[in-house]
Design a protein around this motif. Structure first.
Motif, mmCIF file in Angstrom:
data_model
loop_
_atom_site.group_PDB
_atom_site.id
_atom_site.type_symbol
_atom_site.label_atom_id
_atom_site.label_comp_id
_atom_site.label_asym_id
_atom_site.label_seq_id
_atom_site.Cartn_x
_atom_site.Cartn_y
_atom_site.Cartn_z
ATOM 1 N N GLU A 254 1.040 -1.221 0.111
ATOM 2 C CA GLU A 254 0.001 -0.049 -0.211
ATOM 3 C C GLU A 254 1.236 1.102 0.014
ATOM 4 O O GLU A 254 1.812 1.425 0.885
ATOM 5 N N VAL A 255 0.766 1.984 -0.915
ATOM 6 C CA VAL A 255 1.480 3.268 -0.996
ATOM 7 C C VAL A 255 0.516 4.482 -0.763
ATOM 8 O O VAL A 255 -0.388 4.811 -1.598
ATOM 9 N N ILE A 256 0.912 5.614 -0.100
ATOM 10 C CA ILE A 256 0.168 6.723 0.329
ATOM 11 C C ILE A 256 1.177 7.926 0.389
ATOM 12 O O ILE A 256 2.238 7.819 0.780
ATOM 13 N N TYR A 257 0.895 8.786 -0.162
ATOM 14 C CA TYR A 257 1.540 10.130 -0.123
ATOM 15 C C TYR A 257 0.540 11.325 -0.314
ATOM 16 O O TYR A 257 -0.237 11.297 -1.197
ATOM 17 N N LEU A 258 1.227 12.517 0.094
ATOM 18 C CA LEU A 258 0.440 13.700 -0.155
ATOM 19 C C LEU A 258 1.398 14.462 -1.455
ATOM 20 O O LEU A 258 2.600 14.134 -1.499
ATOM 21 N N LEU A 259 0.625 15.059 -2.209
ATOM 22 C CA LEU A 259 1.433 15.555 -3.718
ATOM 23 C C LEU A 259 1.082 16.892 -3.837
ATOM 24 O O LEU A 259 -0.237 17.326 -3.952
ATOM 25 N N GLU A 260 1.846 17.643 -4.217
ATOM 26 C CA GLU A 260 1.672 19.193 -4.741
ATOM 27 C C GLU A 260 1.860 18.848 -6.217
ATOM 28 O O GLU A 260 2.866 18.584 -6.644
ATOM 29 N N ALA A 261 0.652 19.048 -6.793
ATOM 30 C CA ALA A 261 0.810 19.114 -8.411
ATOM 31 C C ALA A 261 -0.596 19.590 -9.066
ATOM 32 O O ALA A 261 -1.563 20.052 -8.268
ATOM 33 N N GLY A 262 -0.299 20.076 -10.296
ATOM 34 C CA GLY A 262 -1.545 20.395 -11.032
ATOM 35 C C GLY A 262 -2.524 19.673 -11.507
ATOM 36 O O GLY A 262 -2.286 18.396 -11.388
ATOM 37 N N ASP A 263 -3.671 19.973 -11.937
ATOM 38 C CA ASP A 263 -4.948 19.194 -12.401
ATOM 39 C C ASP A 263 -4.556 18.143 -13.426
ATOM 40 O O ASP A 263 -4.670 17.127 -13.632
ATOM 41 N N GLY A 264 -3.640 18.791 -14.403
ATOM 42 C CA GLY A 264 -3.123 17.969 -15.647
ATOM 43 C C GLY A 264 -2.239 16.909 -15.164
ATOM 44 O O GLY A 264 -2.432 15.848 -15.765
ATOM 45 N N GLU A 265 -1.292 17.322 -14.361
ATOM 46 C CA GLU A 265 -0.280 16.461 -13.895
ATOM 47 C C GLU A 265 -0.965 15.031 -13.106
ATOM 48 O O GLU A 265 -0.574 13.858 -13.160
ATOM 49 N N VAL A 266 -2.071 15.534 -12.304
ATOM 50 C CA VAL A 266 -2.811 14.373 -11.514
ATOM 51 C C VAL A 266 -3.574 13.637 -12.277
ATOM 52 O O VAL A 266 -3.419 12.413 -12.209
ATOM 53 N N ALA A 267 -4.081 14.120 -13.602
ATOM 54 C CA ALA A 267 -4.843 13.221 -14.375
ATOM 55 C C ALA A 267 -3.901 12.200 -15.113
ATOM 56 O O ALA A 267 -4.310 11.026 -15.216
ATOM 57 N N ARG A 268 -2.909 12.333 -15.509
ATOM 58 C CA ARG A 268 -1.887 11.753 -15.885
ATOM 59 C C ARG A 268 -1.503 10.554 -14.801
ATOM 60 O O ARG A 268 -1.108 9.415 -15.297
#
Length: 550
Positions: A254-268
């Protein structure tokens, strides 16, 4: 008397939800068989709500310093943000998105901090929709189904916000009872969905907060009669006949993390992680996301996050050899103690604690303490640093362990004898907070001393010592300088007992004379009436003598 849905109601909701999940946590853990039978859904939901509640309290504290109270949008936003950054597991991640969906609607509620029944209806519908959007492959018979039913019941309800919340709670409870017929693994195990059970508890707490009437029965079971009790393998062993984990052999991590990213990057990122594993849930927005996925290649999942933005608070949990097999059940609460010497380590182990043995001049790193907390395999851990120099190290280890889903309290023990006193009153059966208070009080009521041999001439609080002198340190400061262990120890004992005491604890180092304990016991018996003495062997690496007076 009904209350409006304002910031105060959000605050009350968090408190009542935490109490409800505290009552229901073990039961929810026991019926957790989907998507992984790892027995932690109740714990994960509790920790997620705890993070949300802390954020709401911080919002009130921040406004209080300015002489104002937060508005509904501020309180709801704080609750959602706290849940996002503190989400644990699959269930906690989905809950964070449910709260975020509600906050999006409540942020536009009427000025003045109050929201009517219509706002709550829309908030519950948005919450259900947002949760479905966050899950890569939604499955019916889960918390998603329960959330949708709650929203539907709320939309059909008339009256004030409290009436809407109560209807949502009843609708969720009814949908929860139907989950065993919707999801085969639940029907086989004879249980309802664990995440849905947690949501019912939360909605019951919301209804209580808005109505001002707290029911006496457990929140998760009181609507329209009790929920099905855990049965078969869910109540005992998941490997029992016919109840083997249907996901055995699945992804190992199980892998969990917080991520700072834009909407486009998250979609990919979603598309890439979906190819790597399953149980994918990505929640958040506005540049901050919480990512949860089960994979065989944990490194690839983290690398995908690095390519998308800046991941942090990364948590990787191994499900066990051969995929998602159940590991040994977690204990309710454990103690981790840092001790100088094998004798003390054995003593702590006999008392049920996980010892971390250290050598003089070689303090443990925070990573070693984190590993010991993991080895304790408990949902709640009391950490005894037993050394004032380890205060910051212990705090760092506790913070890291909390990000992994373990509730940790650092008991401020400054000596091993204070740790023994705290361990003596440890009681896993009482609440976490009560146990923490009792252990802290026992440690604080124990004065401590240590005898050491001076290595060179130096200035001390008690005067100048020469190399070879025996130093008696009371509560960390040199108070006595003597020629030998016996005379220095008796002087230290007399000083400590002059202020009273009922019990003397002596911990002997490996190289002290065999007669030392007997002579000190006799001294206490003859000079200080009604004072008992206990003696322990500290073993190698322990100081020549540790003294505790309670």
């Amino acid at each position: 008397m009904p209350h409006p849905l304002d910031a105060a109601a959000v605050r009350a909701w968090c408190g009542l939800a935490l109490e409800a999940l505290g009552r229901e946590r073990e039961r929810i853990d026991a019926i957790n068989v989907y998507p992984v039978a790892d027995g932690d859904t109740g714990t994960n939901l509790y920790l997620t709500v705890e993070s949300a509640a802390r954020a709401v309290e911080a919002a009130f504290d921040g406004h209080g310093s300015a002489g104002t109270a937060p508005g509904l949008a501020d309180a709801a936003g704080a609750m959602a943000h706290g849940a996002l950054i503190g989400a644990r597991g699959n269930s906690g991640t989905i809950l964070a998105q449910l709260l975020r969906g509600m906050a999006q609607v409540l942020a536009t509620a009427p000025a003045g901090g109050e929201a009517g029944a219509d706002a709550l209806r829309r908030a519950l519908r948005r919450a259900a929709s947002a949760a479905y959007e966050a899950v890569a492959h939604p499955v019916e018979g889960t918390v998603l189904t329960v959330a949708t039913a709650a929203a539907g019941a709320a939309e059909q309800a008339a009256g004030e916000a409290a009436d809407v919340a109560r209807a949502a709670h009843r609708g969720a409870a009814e949908a929860l009872r139907a989950t065993p017929g919707q999801l085969a693994v639940l029907g086989t195990a004879g249980v309802v969905d664990a995440g849905g059970c947690g949501l019912v508890a939360l909605l019951g707490a919301l209804a209580d907060a808005l109505s001002g009437e707290v029911g006496a029965a457990p929140v998760a079971v009181r609507a329209d009669g009790p929920l099905p009790e855990p049965a078969g393998c869910a109540a005992v062993d998941p490997e029992a006949a016919g109840c083997a984990d249907p996901h055995a052999g699945g992804p190992a991590f199980e892998v969990i993390y917080l991520l700072e990213a834009g909407d486009g990057e998250v979609a990919r990122l979603r598309a890439r992680l979906d190819r790597l594993g399953d149980s994918l849930v990505v929640v958040g927005g506005d540049g901050l996301w919480h990512v949860h996925v089960h994979v065989d290649d944990a490194g690839a999942a983290v690398e995908a996050g690095i390519e998308a933005g800046r991941p942090y608070r990364i948590r990787i949990t191994h499900f066990g050899a051969g995929g998602r097999t159940r590991e040994p059940a977690l204990a309710a609460r454990a103690v981790v103690a840092v001790v100088p010497g094998a004798g003390l380590a054995g003593l702590c182990a006999q008392a049920g604690a996980t010892p971390v043995t250290v050598r003089p001049g070689e303090p443990p790193a925070s990573g070693e303490l984190v590993q010991a907390i993991r080895q304790a395999r408990a949902r709640e851990v009391m950490l005894l640093p037993n050394d004032p120099e380890l205060r910051h190290t212990a705090a760092a280890a506790a913070e890291q362990a909390r990000t992994e889903g373990v509730r940790v309290a650092v008991i401020p023990t400054r000596s091993a004898v204070q740790g023994l006193a705290a361990l003596a009153v440890h009681e896993p059966g009482r609440s976490f907070d009560e146990d923490m208070v009792a252990m802290t009080a026992a440690a604080g009521a124990t004065r401590y001393a240590e005898l050491a041999v001076a290595e060179h001439r130096s200035w001390t609080m008690a005067g100048v010592c020469q190399a070879g002198d025996v130093l008696g340190l009371i509560d960390g400061d040199v108070a006595v300088i003597g020629p030998d262990l016996v005379r220095t120890a008796t002087t230290v004992l007399d000083r400590m007992l002059s202020a009273g005491g009922e019990l003397v604890t002596l911990v002997l180092g490996a190289d002290v004379p065999e007669s030392l304990a007997e002579r000190l016991e006799r001294h206490v018996r003859e000079r200080h009436l009604a004072v008992d003495t206990v003696v322990y062997e500290g073993g190698e690496y322990a100081a020549p003598l540790l003294i505790g007076v309670e």
